[in-house]
Design an enzyme around this catalytic site. Structure first.
Site, short mmCIF file in Angstrom:
data_model
loop_
_atom_site.label_atom_id
_atom_site.label_comp_id
_atom_site.label_asym_id
_atom_site.label_seq_id
_atom_site.Cartn_x
_atom_site.Cartn_y
_atom_site.Cartn_z
N GLU A 1 -56.04 8.70 78.82
CA GLU A 1 -56.34 9.13 80.18
C GLU A 1 -56.59 10.64 80.24
O GLU A 1 -55.84 11.43 79.67
CB GLU A 1 -55.19 8.76 81.12
CG GLU A 1 -55.47 9.09 82.58
CD GLU A 1 -54.30 8.76 83.50
OE1 GLU A 1 -54.53 8.67 84.72
OE2 GLU A 1 -53.16 8.59 83.01
N LYS B 1 -59.56 4.62 89.39
CA LYS B 1 -58.13 4.28 89.42
C LYS B 1 -57.69 3.93 90.84
O LYS B 1 -57.89 4.71 91.78
CB LYS B 1 -57.32 5.46 88.88
CG LYS B 1 -55.84 5.20 88.71
CD LYS B 1 -55.20 6.40 88.01
CE LYS B 1 -53.72 6.22 87.76
NZ LYS B 1 -53.14 7.37 87.03
N CYS C 1 -53.69 3.76 83.59
CA CYS C 1 -52.30 4.22 83.65
C CYS C 1 -51.45 3.51 84.70
O CYS C 1 -51.01 2.39 84.47
CB CYS C 1 -52.26 5.73 83.83
SG CYS C 1 -50.65 6.46 83.36
#
Length: 303
Positions: A43, A116, A153
């Site tokens: 990431e 995300k 994540c």
């Protein structure tokens, strides 16, 4: 057997972005020469993890998509004939930014992107200051090496995200990651967190009958790099715990990397194994979709 050779890069980043990206380029070249067909990066791999503080100057790190980084990694993908999963700080417009994974096809073009969706806001992970939650939904990206369910994540803690990718034909779940230890926690608590992180994603593999790839940062990064003397013992910062791994569709670990060293490796996975696993454990068949309406509620109060 439909074999796919996956390359993962667990890297320690420094303040010099050019140095980070040049090292990534060298590692991508090396992995491709070792046979990797799909290469997954961690990431926000171009820079230090800047979300440790709330600093408006850090918005200068963001860039448009397409932009310089997609061009840079696109050239590498085309040169070496590999698919690359990148993780970028996207500037969509003035005042509007995303944490965005971009999948580069082996001809250098953009196969797709994912913004995300779940954004944390914890001490040293002040991501809500920087990132607007994604608005592209949970949709896998089709590539020449397979259909990739790319998440980022904090998304890895949510079974709903993995399930929605699986229900749309994802063949692999992929998680670029930046997570590490809080130095104020005990060693036992740190290890519980690291094991929980690994376990929840292995659970996604089992529940969906799919391989999972998680690639994490490694090494210590200071909270205030511009003031840092490099003294990890006496300065605030995050010790990223590495431990990148690839698991099979029954949660079996094909490989788990070190928690404190950089690693660059190629692991072969059999994509056809998911078909057999889903025949043995037909979880998708037995889902009670007629009873799941409440899953979209924040919390179910007593009725």
């Amino acid at each position: 057997m439909k074999e796919l050779k996956v390359g993962i890069l667990q890297q320690h980043n420094v303040a010099d972005i050019q140095q980070n990206t040049l090292r990534l380029a060298e590692s991508i070249s090396d992995l491709a020469k070792r046979g990797a067909q799909l290469i997954v990066l961690q990431e926000l791999h171009n820079s230090l993890y800047f979300c440790q503080t709330e600093n408006v100057e850090n918005f200068n790190l963001a860039e448009p998509i397409p932009g310089p980084s997609t061009g840079f990694y696109g050239e590498l993908a085309k040169q070496f004939g590999v698919v690359i999963v990148t993780s970028l700080f996207e500037k969509r417009a003035s005042g509007l930014y995303h944490n965005t994974a971009v999948v580069i096809e082996k001809d250098g073009t953009i196969a797709g992107k994912y913004r995300k969706m779940h954004i944390p806001d914890d001490p040293a992970y002040y991501e809500k200051f920087y990132f607007t939650p994604g608005d592209l939904g949970f949709h896998p990206i089709k590539t020449s090496v397979g259909t990739l369910g790319v998440l980022v994540c904090w998304d890895q803690w949510y079974p709903e995200a993995a399930r929605l990718m699986a229900l749309q034909g994802a063949e692999i779940l992929i998680y670029p990651t930046a997570i590490g230890y809080d130095s104020h926690d005990t060693e036992a608590e740190q290890q519980r967190q690291r094991e929980a992180w690994t376990t929840v994603m292995r659970g996604h593999a089992v529940a969906n009958g799919l391989p999972v790839i998680a690639v994490n940062r490694v090494g210590w990064e200071p909270t205030e790099p511009e003031k840092s003397t490099g003294d990890a013992e006496n300065e605030e910062g995050i010790q990223f715990w590495g431990s990148s791994f690839i698991a099979g569709p029954q949660g079996e670990l094909f490989y788990r990397a070190s928690e404190n060293e950089e690693e660059s490796l190629v692991v072969a996975i059999d994509l056809e194994r998911s078909e057999n696993v889903r025949r043995w454990w037909p979880f998708l068949r037995d889902r009670r979709i007629d009873e799941y309406d409440d899953i979209t509620r924040r919390y179910i109060d007593e009725r």
